[in-house]
Design a protein around this motif. Structure first.
Motif: not given
Length: 421
Positions: A275-287
Motif C-alpha cells: 500500500a501507498v499512503s499520503y496526506v494532502d492538505v489544500d484549502g478546506y481539503r484534508y485528503k
C-alpha cells in the motif's frame, strides 16, 4: 484466488521526501512543438483539463529527449511532494472530527464556521475537551450509522446545491467513516465530500504490465476528458475508490472489468503488493488516502478495452519510458505517480535510471528522511532490485549505512547471501 505477497520486508512506502522547489517542464505539451513549464502545485488541479496527446507522452518519454537528465530524481520528488502538500501550520487550521470518542477525520475551521455551523441539529462544536481539545462531533441524537449517514448526506446535498464549486464532483457513492481499515464504520459519507471531512479514504490501483524479451512494459490509461476529477490525465491501467461494503479483491475485479475489460480469469491472478499512503492538505481539503497496490502480468496479446466510458484510450509503454514521463511532466494523475514509483522500487528500475556516478542524489534525499524511513528505503533497494544489480545495491547501502547507524541500531553492513532473493 488473490495471491498475497510473502516478502518479509515492508511493501509499503511512506513518501515524505522534500523536493527541490523547481518547475516541471512538459516537453512539447499541448500538442505544440515547443516546451512549456508548469509547477507541480499549479499544473494539475482536481477539475481543470490539461490538453496533451499520446504523441506528447511518447516524445517526453524518450531517453534521448533530455539526454543530460538521466540521474535527475527531482522530477520524481515533485510528484511525491504534490501528494503531500500542507505544512504543520496549515494543518493546525483543522480541528478533529470525533465520533464515539474516536478521531475519524479533520475539518477546516473555516469550513465549519462558514458552512457547517448553521446545521446545529447535526454538527456540534466542542470548544474544549480534556482528551481531544477543540473538536467537532455529531449531535448525540444521531446514534446509529444509518441515521448519521442520512442526515449528513442531506447536509452535503444542501451545500452542493447552494454552492456548486464548494464540493465538486458529487457521485452519490458512499465512503465508510471509520477509525482504521477493518474497523466498523460510524457512518458513510459522499465520496466527493471525504476530503472536506478529512476521513481516511481507501482505494485499489493496479499496474498492468507485459514482459517481452526480458523487458517490461506498462499499460497506461488516459482518462476521459469528461471525468469530474483530473480529466484527460494519465492513469494506471485499473484504479478505483473503495466504496462502503466492498472488499479490496471484489472491487479490483469489478474495476478490472469496467475500466479495462479484463476478464475474471485474468484479474483473479493479480498480486497484492502492499500500500501507498499520503496526506494532502489544500484549502478546506484534508485528503488522507491509502491505496492498496496490485500487479498483474498480462498476456502479450491482451488489449484493454474500456467499458464504462471513464477511459479515453490506452497505450503500452516501456517502464523506463513511463518513469521519464513521471519525472519530466505533470501528465499523470498525481497519486498514480506514487503507485508507479512503488512499482519502480519493487522491480528494480531505479538502478537502470540512475547510475552509480550520481548516488549523491540519493544521499541528498536521505538527509530528509527519518531514521525509520531510511531503513525502509534501504530495505526496498536491497530486497527488490533484481540480482543483476545486487552488487550495486550492497555497495550503495554499505557506503551510506554507517551515517545512520547510531540513530537506528541497524547492522553496520549488509552482504549478499544465497537466500537474499
Amino acid at each position: 484466488m488473490m495471491v498475497i505477497n510473502p516478502h518479509p520486508f515492508p511493501n509499503r512506502i511512506r513518501f515524505s521526501l522534500p523536493l527541490l522547489n523547481r518547475s516541471i517542464t512538459t516537453r512539447g505539451g499541448g500538442g505544440g512543438g515547443g516546451g512549456s513549464s508548469c509547477s507541480a502545485f499549479n499544473c494539475r488541479s482536481v477539475s481543470s483539463f490539461i490538453s496533451f496527446t499520446w504523441d506528447d507522452v511518447v516524445q517526453a518519454s524518450q531517453p534521448d529527449h533530455a539526454p543530460n537528465d538521466s540521474s535527475d530524481l527531482s522530477g520524481f520528488f515533485e510528484n511525491i511532494k504534490y501528494c503531500n502538500r500542507g505544512s504543520s501550520e496549515i494543518k493546525s487550521e483543522f480541528i478533529p472530527l470525533v465520533i464515539e470518542d474516536q478521531i475519524v477525520g479533520y475539518i477546516h475551521n473555516g469550513f465549519f464556521y462558514d458552512y457547517l455551523r448553521r446545521f446545529k441539529d447535526v454538527f456540534v462544536f466542542v470548544p474544549s475537551d480534556s482528551r481531544f481539545g477543540t473538536n467537532v462531533t455529531l449531535n448525540k441524537t444521531l446514534s446509529t450509522p444509518e441515521e448519521r449517514t442520512r442526515v449528513v448526506g442531506r447536509v452535503i446535498k444542501s451545500l452542493a446545491e447552494e454552492e456548486k464549486e464548494l464540493i465538486p464532483g458529487i457521485r452519490n457513492e458512499l465512503y465508510p467513516v471509520k477509525r482504521s481499515f477493518g474497523s466498523p464504520p460510524y457512518f458513510s459519507l459522499e465520496r466527493a465530500a471525504a476530503p472536506y471531512f478529512g476521513i481516511k479514504a481507501y482505494g485499489v490501483q493496479m499496474n498492468g504490465f507485459v514482459e517481452r524479451d526480458g523487458k517490461k512494459f506498462l499499460w497506461i490509461g488516459k482518462r476521459s476528458p469528461l471525468k469530474q476529477t483530473f480529466p484527460g490525465m494519465l492513469d494506471n491501467l485499473v484504479a478505483g475508490g473503495l466504496p462502503h461494503g466492498m472488499s479490496c479483491v471484489a472491487n479490483l475485479i469489478k474495476e478490472c472489468e469496467e475500466e479495462a475489460g479484463i476478464p475474471l480469469s485474468l484479474s483473479n491472478q493479480a498480486m497484492s503488493v502492499g500500500a501507498v499512503s499520503y496526506v494532502d492538505v489544500d484549502g478546506y481539503r484534508y485528503k488522507r488516502d491509502v491505496l492498496f497496490c496490485y500487479d498483474l502480468e498480462l498476456p502479450g496479446d491482451f488489449i484493454p478495452k474500456n467499458q464504462d466510458g471513464e477511459v479515453e484510450s490506452f497505450k503500452l509503454i516501456p517502464v523506463e519510458n513511463v518513469a521519464n514521463v513521471i519525472r519530466r511532466t505533470c501528465f499523470f494523475k498525481p497519486n498514480c505517480s506514487l503507485v508507479i514509483l512503488d512499482f519502480l522500487f519493487r522491480h528494480g528500475y531505479f538502478f537502470s535510471i540512475v547510475t552509480l556516478v550520481y548516488f549523491h542524489n540519493y544521499l541528498a534525499a536521505f538527509t530528509h528522511l527519518t531514521s525509520k524511513d531510511k531503513i525502509i528505503f534501504l530495505c526496498h533497494l536491497y530486497y527488490y532490485d533484481p540480482p543483476l544489480h545486487a552488487e550495486k545495491i550492497i555497495t550503495f547501502i554499505n557506503h551510506f549505512l554507517p551515517a545512520i547507524i547510531q540513530t537506528t541500531g541497524a547492522p553496520t553492513s549488509l552482504s549478499l547471501s544465497s537466500n537474499s532473493y
